[in-house]
Design an enzyme around this catalytic site. Structure first.
Site, PDB file in Angstrom:
ATOM      1  N   HIS A  75       0.852  -1.196   0.000  1.00 42.11           N
ATOM      2  CA  HIS A  75       0.000   0.000   0.000  1.00 42.11           C
ATOM      3  C   HIS A  75       0.883   1.240   0.000  1.00 42.11           C
ATOM      4  O   HIS A  75       2.107   1.143   0.099  1.00 42.11           O
ATOM      5  CB  HIS A  75      -0.960   0.003   1.194  1.00 42.11           C
ATOM      6  CG  HIS A  75      -0.282   0.093   2.526  1.00 42.11           C
ATOM      7  ND1 HIS A  75       0.373  -0.976   3.107  1.00 42.11           N
ATOM      8  CD2 HIS A  75      -0.141   1.135   3.397  1.00 42.11           C
ATOM      9  CE1 HIS A  75       0.874  -0.600   4.270  1.00 42.11           C
ATOM     10  NE2 HIS A  75       0.583   0.672   4.476  1.00 42.11           N
ATOM     11  N   ASP A 199       1.236  -8.245  10.302  1.00 34.48           N
ATOM     12  CA  ASP A 199       1.293  -6.935  10.952  1.00 34.48           C
ATOM     13  C   ASP A 199       1.011  -7.049  12.453  1.00 34.48           C
ATOM     14  O   ASP A 199      -0.022  -7.567  12.862  1.00 34.48           O
ATOM     15  CB  ASP A 199       0.259  -6.029  10.277  1.00 34.48           C
ATOM     16  CG  ASP A 199       0.086  -4.676  10.937  1.00 34.48           C
ATOM     17  OD1 ASP A 199       0.968  -4.263  11.710  1.00 34.48           O
ATOM     18  OD2 ASP A 199      -0.935  -4.027  10.651  1.00 34.48           O
ATOM     19  N   ASN A 238      -4.348   9.491   3.979  1.00 36.63           N
ATOM     20  CA  ASN A 238      -5.573   8.864   4.485  1.00 36.63           C
ATOM     21  C   ASN A 238      -6.775   9.383   3.704  1.00 36.63           C
ATOM     22  O   ASN A 238      -7.528  10.251   4.163  1.00 36.63           O
ATOM     23  CB  ASN A 238      -5.728   9.135   5.988  1.00 36.63           C
ATOM     24  CG  ASN A 238      -6.790   8.239   6.611  1.00 36.63           C
ATOM     25  OD1 ASN A 238      -7.669   7.725   5.930  1.00 36.63           O
ATOM     26  ND2 ASN A 238      -6.699   8.055   7.921  1.00 36.63           N
ATOM     27  N   HIS A 372      -4.721  -0.398  11.755  1.00 45.30           N
ATOM     28  CA  HIS A 372      -4.130  -1.699  12.089  1.00 45.30           C
ATOM     29  C   HIS A 372      -5.078  -2.501  12.978  1.00 45.30           C
ATOM     30  O   HIS A 372      -5.697  -1.953  13.887  1.00 45.30           O
ATOM     31  CB  HIS A 372      -2.798  -1.517  12.807  1.00 45.30           C
ATOM     32  CG  HIS A 372      -1.798  -0.710  12.030  1.00 45.30           C
ATOM     33  ND1 HIS A 372      -0.894  -1.292  11.169  1.00 45.30           N
ATOM     34  CD2 HIS A 372      -1.581   0.623  11.968  1.00 45.30           C
ATOM     35  CE1 HIS A 372      -0.150  -0.340  10.619  1.00 45.30           C
ATOM     36  NE2 HIS A 372      -0.546   0.831  11.087  1.00 45.30           N
TER      37      HIS A 372
END
Length: 569
Positions: A75, A199, A238, A372
Site C-alpha cells: 500500500h 502486521d 488517508n 491496524h
C-alpha cells in the site's frame, strides 16, 4: 554476500520493519530469484538531529541485484514506499508492482527525483498473478486507512509465504471500497501456507479496531456543531479521512480549501482514481477564503504530525503566507502521533491554543481510528491463513512477542514461531525452519540534502553538540623551529559563557599550550621524520587532555575541535 542456506531452502528476512515501526522491507529468495515486499522509511526520533528520514541498508540487495525480480508494494504509506527513490538510486532497474493509488504516489516521488522515465511500474489488481521461473506472486484484498491495500502471497517450490501488509478487518469500509476478501484468504489457508508474516502494530489492543465509518460519523457531528472556521489536519495519504472531512463540510454548507503540497496531490489523485467525489464548485482557493463567512469554510491541510514546514505548523507560528489563526477557529487533529512525533505534536497544539484556536484532538474525541487490526483481527487472520510457521512483523519487540503468543493460541506450535531482528535469515523447506545467518540491516540516515552516508559518528557528534556544546582550540605553530607562534586561543559555543568563565578558559589555554609544546619538544628531540599523521596525533592529544580536564571541572563533555595553523611542516 552469500546466504547460509541450502540450495532447496527458501530464505526469508527483513531488511527493515522488525523491532520498530517503520522502514518496512522484506525479502523472499529462492536460489537465484528474489522478490522484495515494500521499501519504506522511518521517521527519526528526536535524538537524531538533522535527520529527516531513516531508511534500510540496501547492501545485500546491491550485491545481489541480478537476482531481484521485482518490488511488490502492499500500500501507499510512507513506511512502505518512502524508501523507493533511495533504493532506485542504488539499483536503478527494479520493476515495481503496486495498486492504483500506491502507483500514483510512487510516480509523484520518482518524478520529483527524475527517476520516473527510467522506472518500470506495473499497476496491480487483486486478481493479477505475476510469475517468474521459481517464484510467483498473487494478491488478496485487505482494508487499512488507505485504499488499494493488498496482502501478498509468494508461491515458492517449498510452499506459500504470505505477507499481510498493514491491515484491519473493516467490514463497513468508506466509499466504494470493497470489504476484505476473506474468501481468498481462507482459500489460500485451506490449500496450505508455509509461513505467515503478519502486521503486529496493534498487538497490545485486545479488541477489534473501529471502522473508519465510525470516525466519519463523529467528524460529521463535530463539524455540524462548530460555528467558526474549521482547520482539519490529517495524513494526506488517508483518503478515507479526507473524503469524510470533505463530505461533512459539503453537508454543512462549507467550501473546502486545500493547503500543503501532499494534500493537494492527494486531492488530485483521489479525484482521478474515483475515490473522492468533489464538485469543482465546492473547492475554493486561498484568495477566496477571507471573502467567505467563517462558518462557510473548512481548511484541509497537512501537518498533523507537527512537521515544522507543513502547512499547519506555518499557520500556527504565523509564517504562512495566506492563513493566520483567527479568534473562533477550531483545529481538528484527525490522527494520532506516530512514534517519534509526540513532542512535536504537543508543541504544535500548544502553539495553536496560544494563538487563540480551539483544538480538538485525541482518542477521547473519537476522531481517529487505527488502520491496524487489534488482537481479535490478528487471531482472525491466523485462523484464516492457518500457517505452518509464523513470523510477526511490523512492530516493536513487545508487539512481536504478544503476536507470537496469539499465534500459539491459534494452533501454531511454539517451536514454529520466530521473533527475529532485522537481518536475521529464516531458512525454510516444506518440513523445516531454522535460523540461517544474518545479512546487513542497519539504519541509514537521510538528511535534508538527501545524503545517505551519515554514519553513527556524525549523529553522536550532533547529539554532543546539542547537549554539551563546542570548544574550539586555535594555535599557530612553526614546526620547523618548534615554536608556538600564537595561541592557543579557546572559543566556547554552547559550553560555558566566556566572560563568566575566564579562570576556566585560562587554565584550559595553559594545558593546551603545554600539550603542544611537549609535542614539539619531543618531535625535535627525536628528530621525527615528516609524517602525514603528525598533526592528527597532536590534535588527538589536545582533545584527550582537555576532555579529561573539562569534565573534571564541569562534569560535561563538549565537542573539542583543535585548529592548528602551521607555517612550515
Amino acid at each position: 554476500m552469500a546466504l547460509q542456506i541450502e540450495n532447496n531452502e527458501v530464505a526469508v528476512f527483513a531488511i527493515g520493519g522488525l523491532g520498530e515501526i517503520g522502514k518496512n522491507m522484506y525479502v523472499i529468495q529462492y536460489q537465484n530469484e528474489l522478490v522484495i515486499v515494500d521499501a519504506g522509511i522511518k521517521f527519526p526520533e528526536d535524538d537524531l538531529l538533522g535527520i529527516d528520514y531513516v531508511i534500510s541498508d540496501y547492501q545485500y540487495l546491491i550485491e545481489n541485484q541480478e537476482k531481484i525480480k521485482g518490488l511488490f508494494i502492499t500500500h501507499g504509506h510512507e513506511d512502505h514506499i518512502g524508501g523507493i527513490p533511495f533504493l532506485l538510486q542504488k539499483i536503478p532497474n527494479i520493476p515495481i508492482y503496486a495498486g492504483p493509488l500506491a502507483t500514483a504516489l510512487i510516480k509523484g516521488k520518482l518524478e520529483e527525483r527524475g527517476l520516473l522515465n527510467s522506472t518500470e511500474i506495473h499497476v496491480l489488481q487483486e486478481d493479477d498473478f505475476v510469475k517468474f521461473n521459481y517464484l510467483s506472486v498473487e494478491f488478496f484484498r485487505t482494508t487499512h486507512s488507505i485504499p488499494d491495500t493488498l496482502g501478498i502471497a509468494v508461491h515458492t517450490p517449498q510452499g506459500v509465504i504470505i505477507q499481510t501488509g498493514d491491515y484491519k478487518f473493516d467490514f463497513t469500509p468508506v466509499g466504494n471500497q470493497p470489504a476484505p476478501n476473506l474468501q481468498k484468504m481462507a482459500k489460500l489457508g485451506s490449500e496450505g501456507v508455509l509461513l505467515l508474516l503478519s502486521d503486529s502494530t496493534n498487538a497490545e489492543i485486545p479488541t477489534f479496531s473501529k471502522s473508519e465509518r465510525f470516525v466519519g460519523n463523529t467528524i460529521h457531528q463535530i463539524v455540524e456543531r462548530i460555528d467558526g472556521r474549521i482547520i482539519f489536519a490529517t495524513f494526506a495519504s488517508n483518503l478515507y479521512r479526507v473524503s469524510q472531512a470533505i463530505d461533512a463540510a459539503m453537508q454543512n454548507g462549507r467550501k473546502v480549501a486545500v493547503f500543503g503540497r501532499s494534500m493537494e496531490q492527494t486531492i488530485v489523485n483521489g479525484r482521478e482514481l474515483g475515490y473522492l467525489n468533489i464538485p469543482d464548485s465546492e473547492l475554493v482557493d486561498a484568495a477566496e477564503i477571507n471573502k467567505l463567512p467563517a462558518n462557510k469554510v473548512l481548511l484541509l491541510c497537512t501537518g498533523s504530525q507537527g512537521e515544522p514546514m507543513a502547512a499547519l505548523s506555518r499557520i500556527a507560528n504565523g509564517t504562512h503566507r495566506q492563513i493566520a489563526i483567527q479568534p473562533g477557529d477550531t483545529v481538528i487533529f484527525s490522527s494520532n502521533p506516530i512514534p517519534g512525533n509526540t513532542i512535536s505534536v504537543n508543541h504544535l497544539i500548544n502553539s495553536l491554543e496560544e494563538a487563540g484556536a480551539n483544538v480538538i484532538h485525541g482518542k477521547i474525541n473519537n476522531i481517529h481510528a487505527s488502520g491496524h487490526g487489534g488482537q481479535e483481527e490478528q487471531k482472525l487472520m491466523l485462523r484464516l491463513i492457518q500457517p505452518k510457521y509464523f513470523m510477526p512483523i511490523h512492530g516493536e519487540y513487545r508487539m512481536l512477542k504478544i503476536h507470537t503468543g496469539l499465534a500459539q493460541l491459534c494452533g501454531v506450535p511454539k517451536e514454529n514461531t520466530f521473533i527475529f531482528d532485522n537481518g536475521d535469515v529464516l531458512a525454510l523447506t516444506a518440513n523445516s525452519a531454522r535460523k540461517a545467518g544474518h545479512v546487513p540491516a542497519g539504519d541509514v540516515y537521510i538528511d535534508s540534502n538527501g545524503i545517505d552516508d551519515i554514519d553513527n559518528i556524525v549523529i553522536h557528534d550532533r547529539q554532543m553538540l546539542s547537549e554539551e556544546g563546542l570548544v574550539i582550540v586555535v594555535a599557530t605553530i612553526d614546526y620547523h623551529k618548534g615554536l608556538v607562534l600564537s595561541g592557543p586561543d579557546i572559543l566556547s559555543r554552547g559550553f560555558v559563557y566566556m566572560r563568566e568563565s575566564s579562570t576556566l578558559i585560562s587554565q584550559a589555554q595553559k594545558r593546551a599550550f603545554h600539550v603542544i609544546k611537549n609535542y614539539l619538544d619531543q618531535r625535535n628531540e627525536e628528530k621525527t621524520p615528516k609524517n602525514r599523521n603528525f598533526e592528527s596525533i597532536l590534535k588527538r592529544d589536545i582533545i584527550d587532555d582537555l576532555q579529561e580536564f573539562l569534565y573534571r571541572k564541569t562534569e560535561r563533555h563538549p565537542v573539542i575541535l583543535p585548529m592548528i595553523i602551521s607555517t612550515k611542516v
